[in-house]
Design an enzyme around this catalytic site. Structure first.
Site, short mmCIF file in Angstrom:
data_model
loop_
_atom_site.label_atom_id
_atom_site.label_comp_id
_atom_site.label_asym_id
_atom_site.label_seq_id
_atom_site.Cartn_x
_atom_site.Cartn_y
_atom_site.Cartn_z
N ASN A 31 -7.41 6.12 0.10
CA ASN A 31 -6.98 4.78 0.48
C ASN A 31 -6.64 4.01 -0.80
OD1 ASN A 31 -6.74 2.11 1.26
ND2 ASN A 31 -8.58 2.09 2.52
N CYS B 23 0.83 -1.21 0.00
CA CYS B 23 0.00 0.00 0.00
C CYS B 23 0.86 1.26 0.00
CB CYS B 23 -0.94 0.00 1.19
SG CYS B 23 -0.11 -0.04 2.80
N HIS C 105 -1.43 1.72 7.71
CA HIS C 105 -1.76 1.67 6.29
C HIS C 105 -1.37 3.00 5.66
CE1 HIS C 105 -3.86 0.27 2.76
NE2 HIS C 105 -4.73 1.27 2.79
#
Length: 690
Positions: free
Chosen positions: A278, A97, A254
């Protein structure tokens, strides 16, 4: 006017021509493409094959992946469809990520994007199954060539993919970055700032939000306006919290991308907003100002359109800046120039780059906590000669980066804890010794030692000379590093690694027999008993003589001299070339040996019969051999044991060979020049005799 990023269709940019192609063939992307077009074949990259070795190094896929070209997955593949935007980045079955957050941020800077993703390629005319992408690595741009075979499962891309299933630029970019780092698995886990720097060659700046300045919103606004790349994240307290979802829809541990800032009037108040994405392409904030929150109902459709507000579950969302500061912990900014975000003016920066290494046993000294070895670290002299305009001091930014740690993960390498310290330079040249650091404190240092790829800091010091010491926190840890120094005015930097300087004394003349000492008379008797009337000893006989004498030296702890050392001694002292040592040659060597023994005892600080390899630089210098770091590293590799210690036999062997090599060079050099000319026969003869 508040700044807000908007998606723009990129204009074709010329391919930069100063990037070095990374391919074993030595051919450029265009040469490889033309070769495929002429032969009517599709490119297959042998450097990064379509096999499990390119996927993982510590495991095998849980399901069988099939490598397919885009044209085998969809009927009408496109490289870029309607412009490369942040919505083209959806995470697959790989924990990268951090990389995806960086790619999403990259799409907001069209100029930087066009450099990383050259637009001279696609699936139309000129398609040959080959693509290329450009990344910055340790001061240079690399052009990474790949084929377009991608891992799939049931005709779906396994890893990074676009929301449009026939768009492939982002998946191919991920593959090129995986190749750069050795495998897809190497991309698991990381910090967005790492990839941001690889996309831009920029300078990292990290903010802990709870410690951020009052004008933090304005700092972020200015960063976006200057084209900086921004990421953010929420800290985890332990591994079990990684990617845990909070009640408000945020993911801990994250990487997110900051994609925009704006302000709106809401019930008579001016509200600061921040837009975050995201990289999963889903799972969003569900608090105030989220996609379906009631706050939007009081906003006009025109205002909603201006802000790009949608209720789609696309991973992107707005939130109040105050909520952002409450729920996020860290912001990473990759600045394309070193200008301070608190400063309203842009400057032209001078940059110098140093490539170096921490090598166990010679230059891996650790931080100042380890005084006995700290001084052996690389030392870089920084001369600040001009004050900044209208300032009393000189501003510079020092960025220390450890190299290739991600690519070396397959061999067990992790990010080391690194940092640096800055000292006032004394009025002398040369590598500073331990005593200097014992009695002098640093003037400045990196904010912390931390296990990130790069540690950077901004400083302002008066004009003068300084010494910058880059190091790992713990000693004996090996890595290559790149140190970048940015300064507003030209700064002069110099590696304080010492040049080779050999100071050999003249060989003494033999002492008349009637003037011999009692010790020398005992030597003569022992020598005659072993050698016979010719008074010459072989290497085996010399081994017996020296060990018989040295074992009486109770201060010197060692097992015995080896036969190899004695052969090297004869090679050094044998003037007749018969492979033996005469007594007069032995007497000369004995004087030399006594001096070397005294030095060894001086540096055997714990009286264990061994010397630390970190003391070798000083010990050799005292013996007349000033050597550079690279040569010292070779010596340590050859003579030190696994605990980085040298016993007396290793130490003596090293000194004998150094003196032998130095005297041979002196004999062969013409008019004391720093070079000699040898043919292959002469070279081999010399190396076999040293």
């Amino acid at each position: 006017m508040p700044y807000l990023h908007r998606s723009l269709r990129p204009q074709p940019q010329p391919v930069p021509r100063d990037a070095r192609t990374v391919h074993s063939s030595g051919h450029s992307f265009e040469q490889l493409r033309q070769s495929c077009l002429q032969s009517g074949t599709l490119f297959e990259d042998a450097d990064f094959p379509a096999s499990n070795s390119s996927l993982f190094y510590s495991e095998r896929p849980q399901v069988p992946f099939v490598w397919k070209r885009p044209g085998e997955i969809v009927e009408n593949p496109e490289f870029i469809l309607g412009g490369a935007t942040r919505t083209d980045i959806c995470q697959g079955e790989l924990g990268d990520c951090w990389l995806l957050a960086a790619i999403a941020s990259l799409t907001l800077n069209q100029k930087a994007l066009a450099r990383v993703v050259p637009q001279d390629q696609g699936f139309g005319s000129g398609y040959a199954g080959i693509f290329h992408f450009q990344f910055w690595q340790h001061s240079e741009w690399l052009d990474v060539v790949i084929d377009d075979r991608l891992p799939t499962f049931r005709d779906r891309l396994v890893f990074l993919h676009s929301a449009d299933h026939n768009e492939f630029w982002s998946a191919l970019l991920e593959k090129a970055y995986a190749k750069l780092n050795g495998s897809y698995e190497a991309l698991k886990g990381g910090s967005a700032i790492e990839a941001m720097e690889d996309f831009t060659g920029g300078v990292a700046e990290n903010f802990q939000i709870r410690e951020a300045p009052e004008d933090f919103y304005e700092i972020l606004e200015k960063a976006l306006r200057r084209g900086s790349l921004l990421g953010c994240s929420i800290d985890t307290l332990n591994a079990s919290e990684s990617e845990a979802r909070t009640p408000l829809g945020l993911i801990k541990g994250h990487a997110y991308t900051v994609t925009g800032l704006d302000q709106v009037n809401f019930h008579g108040q001016r509200i600061k907003l921040i837009r975050v994405r995201n990289p999963w392409g889903q799972v969003e904030w569900n608090g105030p100002w989220s996609d379906s929150s009631p706050e939007w109902r009081s906003m006009s459709l025109e205002e909603q359109k201006r802000l790009g507000h949608t209720a789609l579950d696309d991973g992107e969302f707005w939130m109040a800046f105050e909520d952002f500061k409450t729920h996020f912990d860290k912001v990473e900014i990759c600045n394309l120039t070193p200008d301070a975000l608190e400063d309203n003016t842009l400057h032209k920066w001078e940059v110098t780059i140093h490539q170096g290494s921490w090598v166990r046993g010679s230059t891996a000294g650790g931080c100042r906590n380890f005084l006995d070895t700290f001084w052996t670290n690389p030392q870089i002299k920084l001369s600040l000669t001009e004050r900044d305009e209208g300032q009393e001091g000189c501003t510079f930014l020092a960025a220390l980066m450890q190299k290739d740690r991600r690519r070396l993960k397959r061999f067990g390498a992790n990010m080391l804890t690194i940092g640096y310290a800055i000292y006032q330079c004394p009025d002398k040249d040369g590598h500073l010794n331990r005593d200097f650091f014992r009695y002098h404190a640093s003037l400045a240092r990196s904010k912390t030692f931390i296990n990130l790829r790069e540690v950077s800091g901004r400083f302002q010091l008066p004009p003068g000379d300084y010494i910058l010491i880059p190091s790992t926190f713990e000693p004996h840890q090996e890595a290559d590093f790149c140190l970048r120094i940015f300064s507003e005015k030209k700064a002069v930097t110099q590696d304080l690694d010492e040049n080779i300087d050999i100071d050999l004394p003249e060989l003494p003349k033999p002492t008349p027999q009637e003037e011999e000492t009692e010790e020398e008379r005992q030597f003569r008797a022992l020598f005659r008993r072993i050698a016979g009337e010719d008074m010459e000893v072989s290497a085996e006989e010399l081994e017996y003589v020296l060990n018989a004498v040295l074992q009486k030296k109770t201060a010197l702890k060692f097992k015995r001299l080896s036969l190899l050392s004695c052969r090297n001694i004869i090679s050094l002292m044998d003037t007749s070339g018969n492979g033996k040592m005469e007594f007069e040659e032995f007497r000369v060597f004995w004087d030399k040996l006594r001096y070397w023994m005294d030095l060894f005892l001086q540096f055997d600080v714990d009286k264990s019969g061994t010397m630390s390899s970190y003391e070798l630089r000083t010990a050799l210098k005292a013996a007349g051999f000033q050597l550079g770091s690279h040569l010292l590293q070779l010596i340590v590799l050859r003579y030190a044991d696994e605990n980085l210690q040298l016993d007396f036999d290793d130490y003596l062997n090293c000194l004998v060979r150094l003196e032998n090599a130095s005297r041979v060079f002196q004999c062969l050099s013409v008019k004391n020049k720093d070079f000699i000319h040898l043919n292959i026969n002469e070279f081999i003869n010399l190396t076999m005799n040293i």
